[in-house]
Enzyme design. Structure first.
Site, PDB file in Angstrom:
ATOM      1  N   LYS A 148       0.752  -1.194   0.246  1.00  0.00           N
ATOM      2  CA  LYS A 148       0.035   0.085   0.067  1.00  0.00           C
ATOM      3  C   LYS A 148       0.739   1.305   0.055  1.00  0.00           C
ATOM      4  O   LYS A 148       0.653   2.362  -0.869  1.00  0.00           O
ATOM      5  CB  LYS A 148      -0.969  -0.139   1.208  1.00  0.00           C
ATOM      6  CG  LYS A 148      -1.875  -1.189   1.324  1.00  0.00           C
ATOM      7  CD  LYS A 148      -2.808  -1.109   2.542  1.00  0.00           C
ATOM      8  CE  LYS A 148      -2.132  -1.074   3.784  1.00  0.00           C
ATOM      9  NZ  LYS A 148      -1.888  -2.425   4.280  1.00  0.00           N
ATOM     10  N   ARG A 196      -9.469   0.753   9.323  1.00  0.00           N
ATOM     11  CA  ARG A 196      -9.289  -0.630   9.691  1.00  0.00           C
ATOM     12  C   ARG A 196     -10.657  -1.129  10.521  1.00  0.00           C
ATOM     13  O   ARG A 196     -10.609  -2.506  10.767  1.00  0.00           O
ATOM     14  CB  ARG A 196      -8.109  -0.733  10.486  1.00  0.00           C
ATOM     15  CG  ARG A 196      -6.965  -0.748   9.554  1.00  0.00           C
ATOM     16  CD  ARG A 196      -5.778  -0.879  10.661  1.00  0.00           C
ATOM     17  NE  ARG A 196      -4.533  -1.601  10.205  1.00  0.00           N
ATOM     18  CZ  ARG A 196      -3.363  -1.095   9.878  1.00  0.00           C
ATOM     19  NH1 ARG A 196      -3.297   0.307   9.621  1.00  0.00           N
ATOM     20  NH2 ARG A 196      -2.443  -1.933   9.619  1.00  0.00           N
ATOM     21  N   ARG A 216      11.566  -6.644   4.552  1.00  0.00           N
ATOM     22  CA  ARG A 216      11.486  -5.517   4.771  1.00  0.00           C
ATOM     23  C   ARG A 216      12.017  -5.022   6.073  1.00  0.00           C
ATOM     24  O   ARG A 216      12.806  -3.907   6.336  1.00  0.00           O
ATOM     25  CB  ARG A 216      10.027  -4.825   4.794  1.00  0.00           C
ATOM     26  CG  ARG A 216       9.871  -3.402   4.856  1.00  0.00           C
ATOM     27  CD  ARG A 216       8.408  -3.106   4.363  1.00  0.00           C
ATOM     28  NE  ARG A 216       7.702  -2.989   5.696  1.00  0.00           N
ATOM     29  CZ  ARG A 216       6.168  -2.848   5.508  1.00  0.00           C
ATOM     30  NH1 ARG A 216       5.597  -2.449   4.364  1.00  0.00           N
ATOM     31  NH2 ARG A 216       5.499  -2.893   6.735  1.00  0.00           N
ATOM     32  N   ARG A 239      11.775  -1.382  11.447  1.00  0.00           N
ATOM     33  CA  ARG A 239      10.310  -1.553  12.245  1.00  0.00           C
ATOM     34  C   ARG A 239      10.267  -2.614  12.996  1.00  0.00           C
ATOM     35  O   ARG A 239      10.583  -3.779  12.605  1.00  0.00           O
ATOM     36  CB  ARG A 239       9.069  -1.647  11.069  1.00  0.00           C
ATOM     37  CG  ARG A 239       8.630  -0.330  10.547  1.00  0.00           C
ATOM     38  CD  ARG A 239       7.523  -0.363   9.606  1.00  0.00           C
ATOM     39  NE  ARG A 239       6.331  -1.005  10.204  1.00  0.00           N
ATOM     40  CZ  ARG A 239       5.242  -0.965   9.481  1.00  0.00           C
ATOM     41  NH1 ARG A 239       5.308  -0.396   8.270  1.00  0.00           N
ATOM     42  NH2 ARG A 239       4.171  -1.498  10.078  1.00  0.00           N
ATOM     43  N   ARG A 298      -0.448  -9.545  12.859  1.00  0.00           N
ATOM     44  CA  ARG A 298      -0.979  -8.258  12.225  1.00  0.00           C
ATOM     45  C   ARG A 298      -2.015  -8.824  10.891  1.00  0.00           C
ATOM     46  O   ARG A 298      -2.828  -8.335  10.712  1.00  0.00           O
ATOM     47  CB  ARG A 298       0.361  -7.574  11.609  1.00  0.00           C
ATOM     48  CG  ARG A 298       0.997  -6.698  12.539  1.00  0.00           C
ATOM     49  CD  ARG A 298       2.329  -6.120  12.284  1.00  0.00           C
ATOM     50  NE  ARG A 298       2.231  -5.379  10.831  1.00  0.00           N
ATOM     51  CZ  ARG A 298       3.327  -4.947  10.227  1.00  0.00           C
ATOM     52  NH1 ARG A 298       4.495  -5.710  10.661  1.00  0.00           N
ATOM     53  NH2 ARG A 298       3.250  -4.223   9.453  1.00  0.00           N
TER      54      ARG A 298
HETATM   55  P1  AMP Z   1       0.809  -0.060   9.409  1.00  0.00           P
HETATM   56  O1  AMP Z   1       2.022   1.003   8.859  1.00  0.00           O
HETATM   57  O2  AMP Z   1      -0.483   0.355   8.534  1.00  0.00           O
HETATM   58  O3  AMP Z   1       1.083  -1.624   8.977  1.00  0.00           O
HETATM   59  O4  AMP Z   1       0.234   0.065  10.909  1.00  0.00           O
HETATM   60  C1  AMP Z   1       1.172  -0.400  11.859  1.00  0.00           C
HETATM   61  C2  AMP Z   1       0.566  -0.435  13.039  1.00  0.00           C
HETATM   62  O5  AMP Z   1      -0.064   0.888  13.299  1.00  0.00           O
HETATM   63  C3  AMP Z   1      -0.506  -1.293  13.086  1.00  0.00           C
HETATM   64  O6  AMP Z   1      -0.250  -2.767  13.208  1.00  0.00           O
HETATM   65  C4  AMP Z   1      -1.401  -0.717  13.984  1.00  0.00           C
HETATM   66  O7  AMP Z   1      -0.853  -1.019  15.373  1.00  0.00           O
HETATM   67  C5  AMP Z   1      -0.999   0.776  14.047  1.00  0.00           C
HETATM   68  N1  AMP Z   1      -2.284   1.227  13.111  1.00  0.00           N
HETATM   69  C6  AMP Z   1      -2.214   1.838  11.849  1.00  0.00           C
HETATM   70  N2  AMP Z   1      -3.344   2.367  11.455  1.00  0.00           N
HETATM   71  C7  AMP Z   1      -4.232   1.953  12.389  1.00  0.00           C
HETATM   72  C8  AMP Z   1      -5.676   2.342  12.325  1.00  0.00           C
HETATM   73  N3  AMP Z   1      -6.372   2.691  11.240  1.00  0.00           N
HETATM   74  N4  AMP Z   1      -6.380   1.542  13.459  1.00  0.00           N
HETATM   75  C9  AMP Z   1      -5.785   1.245  14.565  1.00  0.00           C
HETATM   76  N5  AMP Z   1      -4.399   1.103  14.397  1.00  0.00           N
HETATM   77  C10 AMP Z   1      -3.621   1.364  13.368  1.00  0.00           C
END
Ligand code: AMP
Length: 370
Positions: free
Chosen positions: A194, A269, A308, A314, A326
């Site tokens: 994404k 989400r 990654r 990360r 996740r």
């Molecule tokens: P991402 O970079 O989108 O994979 O997000 C990494 C982490 O950030 C996720 O595993 C959640 O812990 C938190 N996070 C990101 N976006 C959201 C969201 N819309 N709602 C809740 N937690 C989020």
């Protein structure tokens, strides 16, 4: 659905059903007041043709119907336009006349109506208007019957036009005050690509990219209170609570008030987040155009994320158990959003396996169709 007439966008405002209810109420009130007296209903063209038609069909007793038209004489500045009513040929002496107007805003037309009828020796002149803009009205003439009060915003539909278009619409639409935006939700499990794709798409379509994950990581790096709170959840691969995430997203959108649109990445989400996003878009006179999902197999995701993790730094990319959690959270809590957007015919799936360029092309094809 938002519609475009010439250069302007309009959003649904009053449904056919609600208009019908308002017309019914007016019919009831007028029929009750007039009893057995046979009125002459006078519609003001062009706007009132639909209203008059629906009104007299519902009127329970015999009545006469006629129309007059307000003609502007060209050749003078519009502010000084001389307007005259034409079409009044019938003798209305001693009659009860009910003017049927589609809308009264400034009251200029009404002033002209009163001027014309001053010499007609009618028994009584009653004014009935389907829509009324109290904020715009600056005259003293009494309005006897009002269908619905509306704010002082430009409307079209149900007889009302914008430069000749829109009169035929059965519903009423309101002018959108903000510019037309394109808003896309980029969807898919962690590792679907994404973020990578959003970087290409934001350039191509001149959109602002908001990744909630990135905003959280930025806050963690800067050791803000929000960052500290989010970190406890992110480290385990769990979702940060809805209200915290929604408040943050609202702020990010507000920071970009002039954006031509947004690519939302990692948001919404949950159902609560999707609803909050709809409300936010609505408050901006806008909407989500579509959710585009990148479909990628679980095992490919795990492989991609571990790879990654070697360079991203990360924490949630280096531990296979966290990665799998996740992905699990995605299928358990987030994938339901496919249904949320499918119901609105706004969900589009795209194959997320292949070269970055190929996937960008697939996404662009989907976006161009929105
Ligand atoms: P991402 O970079 O989108 O994979 O997000 C990494 C982490 O950030 C996720 O595993 C959640 O812990 C938190 N996070 C990101 N976006 C959201 C969201 N819309 N709602 C809740 N937690 C989020």
């Amino acid at each position: 659905m938002v519609i475009k007439l010439h250069d302007l966008y309009f959003k649904p405002f009053i449904s056919e059903h609600d208009i019908d209810e308002a017309v019914k109420h007016m019919v009831d009130a007028i029929a009750t007041d007039l009893g057995d007296e046979m009125p002459v209903f006078v519609g003001i063209l062009n706007g009132s043709f639909m209203f008059v038609s629906d009104f007299v069909k519902k009127y329970p007793k015999p009545c006469e119907v006629t129309f007059i038209k307000l003609a502007s004489y060209e050749g003078v500045k519009s502010s000084e336009d001389i307007q005259r009513l034409i079409g009044l040929t019938q003798d209305l002496t001693g009659r009860t006349v009910v003017i049927l107007e589609d809308i009264i805003d400034s009251g200029n037309t009404l002033e002209e109506v009163h001027r014309i009828f001053k010499n007609e020796n009618v028994k009584q002149l009653l004014i009935a208007t389907l829509f009324y803009k109290p904020e715009a009205y600056d005259k003293d003439f009494k309005l006897h019957y009002i269908g619905k009060e509306i704010p002082n915003k430009f409307i079209v539909g149900y007889g009302l036009d914008y430069k000749g278009l829109g009169r035929d619409l059965p519903d009423v639409y309101q002018l959108k005050t903000t510019q037309h935006m394109t808003n896309i939700v980029l969807f898919g499990p962690p590792g679907a690509g994404k973020g990578t794709q959003a970087n290409f798409l934001k350039e191509k379509y001149d959109l602002v990219h908001i990744s909630t994950g990135d905003v959280f990581r930025y806050n963690i790096k800067n050791e803000t209170a929000l960052g500290m709170l989010a970190k406890s959840y992110m480290d385990k691969g769990e979702l940060v609570p809805d209200q915290v995430t929604i408040d943050m997203l609202n702020k990010e959108v507000e920071k970009n008030a002039d954006a031509k649109g947004f690519i939302f990445d990692g948001f919404p989400r949950t159902n609560a987040q999707a609803k909050a996003l709809d409300e936010l878009m609505d408050s901006k006179d806008s909407q989500i155009n579509g959710m585009i999902a990148l479909n990628v197999d679980d095992e490919i995701l795990v492989e991609r994320l571990l790879k990654r993790g070697e360079t991203s730094g990360r924490a949630d990319d280096s531990d296979e158990a966290v990665i799998r959690n996740r992905i699990k959270v995605y299928y358990e809590e987030t994938a339901i959003l496919q249904e949320y957007y499918s119901k609105q015919n706004k969900f589009f799936g795209v194959d997320g396996v292949g070269s970055i360029e190929d996937i960008t092309v697939r996404l662009s094809t989907a976006i161009d169709k929105l």
